[in-house]
Design a protein around this motif. Structure first.
Motif, PDB file in Angstrom:
ATOM      1  N   GLU A 203       0.830  -1.203   0.000  1.00  0.00           N
ATOM      2  CA  GLU A 203       0.000   0.000   0.000  1.00  0.00           C
ATOM      3  C   GLU A 203       0.867   1.257   0.000  1.00  0.00           C
ATOM      4  N   ARG A 205       3.991   1.451  -1.008  1.00  0.00           N
ATOM      5  CA  ARG A 205       4.698   1.495  -2.284  1.00  0.00           C
ATOM      6  C   ARG A 205       3.803   2.081  -3.382  1.00  0.00           C
ATOM      7  N   ALA A 206       2.537   1.665  -3.382  1.00  0.00           N
ATOM      8  CA  ALA A 206       1.606   2.160  -4.400  1.00  0.00           C
ATOM      9  C   ALA A 206       1.413   3.666  -4.274  1.00  0.00           C
ATOM     10  N   GLY A 207       1.339   4.152  -3.045  1.00  0.00           N
ATOM     11  CA  GLY A 207       1.187   5.584  -2.821  1.00  0.00           C
ATOM     12  C   GLY A 207       2.390   6.363  -3.310  1.00  0.00           C
ATOM     13  N   ALA A 209       4.480   5.408  -5.721  1.00  0.00           N
ATOM     14  CA  ALA A 209       4.496   5.352  -7.185  1.00  0.00           C
ATOM     15  C   ALA A 209       3.491   6.314  -7.795  1.00  0.00           C
ATOM     16  N   ALA A 210       2.335   6.458  -7.157  1.00  0.00           N
ATOM     17  CA  ALA A 210       1.295   7.350  -7.681  1.00  0.00           C
ATOM     18  C   ALA A 210       1.740   8.807  -7.679  1.00  0.00           C
ATOM     19  N   GLY A 211       2.706   9.143  -6.843  1.00  0.00           N
ATOM     20  CA  GLY A 211       3.184  10.515  -6.769  1.00  0.00           C
ATOM     21  C   GLY A 211       4.167  10.895  -7.861  1.00  0.00           C
ATOM     22  N   PHE A 214       5.183  10.921 -14.354  1.00  0.00           N
ATOM     23  CA  PHE A 214       5.170   9.946 -15.442  1.00  0.00           C
ATOM     24  C   PHE A 214       6.591   9.450 -15.701  1.00  0.00           C
ATOM     25  N   SER A 216       4.224   6.676 -13.769  1.00  0.00           N
ATOM     26  CA  SER A 216       3.833   6.582 -12.352  1.00  0.00           C
ATOM     27  C   SER A 216       4.179   5.209 -11.799  1.00  0.00           C
ATOM     28  N   ARG A 217       5.424   5.017 -11.547  1.00  0.00           N
ATOM     29  CA  ARG A 217       5.935   3.755 -11.022  1.00  0.00           C
ATOM     30  C   ARG A 217       7.305   4.009 -10.410  1.00  0.00           C
TER      31      ARG A 217
END
Length: 253
Positions: A203, A205-207, A209-211, A214, A216-217
């Protein structure tokens, strides 16, 4: 600069950015001496073809000097050094349990900044002894900074200090070593998919990456390694820090 039939040093070579870089350099024909601590080397297992692991603590100047001499002592000239070794503990300047651990602050700076400078300076001494190529080049040194050098987050006082030092070191080191035909560059990665990040929740990590605007990873160690190769290839890159971050600008926390 041609990597074929040359020697290279990569610190932190047993995992993450260092492992990817060591493999990339070896694939281009360099004989790579991968410096790392014994636990990391043991965990990595057998090195890739063209890579030799060497047990080195970058905070020990005598050990670094011996290891650099080993890398420079073969038939192939030492041409490339990539400093990836580093640590990233987190602690606030003043937190609920009190002030920042001063020994921890000193250790982060000692590993990340002083260790990098130790390898840079001792390796440059040996590179300067080699014969130049047709363009007067003898080598290139790439250090690892971080976007934290510019946008250090809460809890990153020590880490940001050490990486800010890498940024500030880049131009004067390049100017100092220009007379010897040695270039100095730095890469400032954003959030990278290294073993360090595997310790946090999916969770979280996903947050992160979303930041990244481009793509977004997380960045991939192989992307860092390919940038190092591009720096080696482009002889006019010198004295600069290149951000590798997908246009990320880190928020306060």
């Amino acid at each position: 600069m041609d990597l074929a039939r040359t020697a290279a040093i990569v610190t932190g070579a047993a995992s993450g950015l260092g492992a990817a870089t060591a493999t990339a350099l070896a694939d281009r024909g360099a004989t790579v001496y991968g410096f790392d601590l014994r636990p990391a080397i043991d965990a990595a297992g057998d090195p890739p073809a063209g890579v030799e692991y060497v047990e080195v603590d970058v905070t020990d100047p005598a050990a670094v000097r011996t290891a650099v001499a080993r890398a420079a002592g073969g038939a192939e000239p030492l041409r490339t050094v990539v400093n990836c070794a580093g640590i990233a503990p987190s602690q606030r300047v003043l937190g609920r349990r009190g002030g920042h651990d001063l020994d921890l602050y000193a250790k982060v700076v000692q590993v990340n900044l002083v260790g990098t400078f130790t390898v840079l300076s001792l390796a440059a001494e040996r590179i300067a002894e080699t014969a130049p190529d047709g363009q007067g080049q003898r080598g290139v040194i790439v250090n690892t900074a971080s976007v934290a050098a510019y946008e250090g987050q809460v809890g990153q006082a020590a880490y940001a200090s050490s990486k800010g030092g890498i940024v500030a070191l880049t131009l004067p080191a390049a100017r100092d070593l220009a007379q010897y035909g040695i270039r100095v560059m730095a890469v400032a990665p954003g959030i990278m998919g290294t073993p360090m990040m595997q310790t946090v929740s999916e969770e979280y990590r996903a947050g992160l990456a979303a930041g990244v605007p481009f793509p977004s990873r997380f960045g991939e160690p192989g992307e860092y390694a390919r940038l190092v190769l591009a720096i080696v290839d482009n002889d006019y890159l010198n004295g600069e820090v290149v951000r590798l971050d997908g246009a990320l600008r880190m928020p306060p926390r």
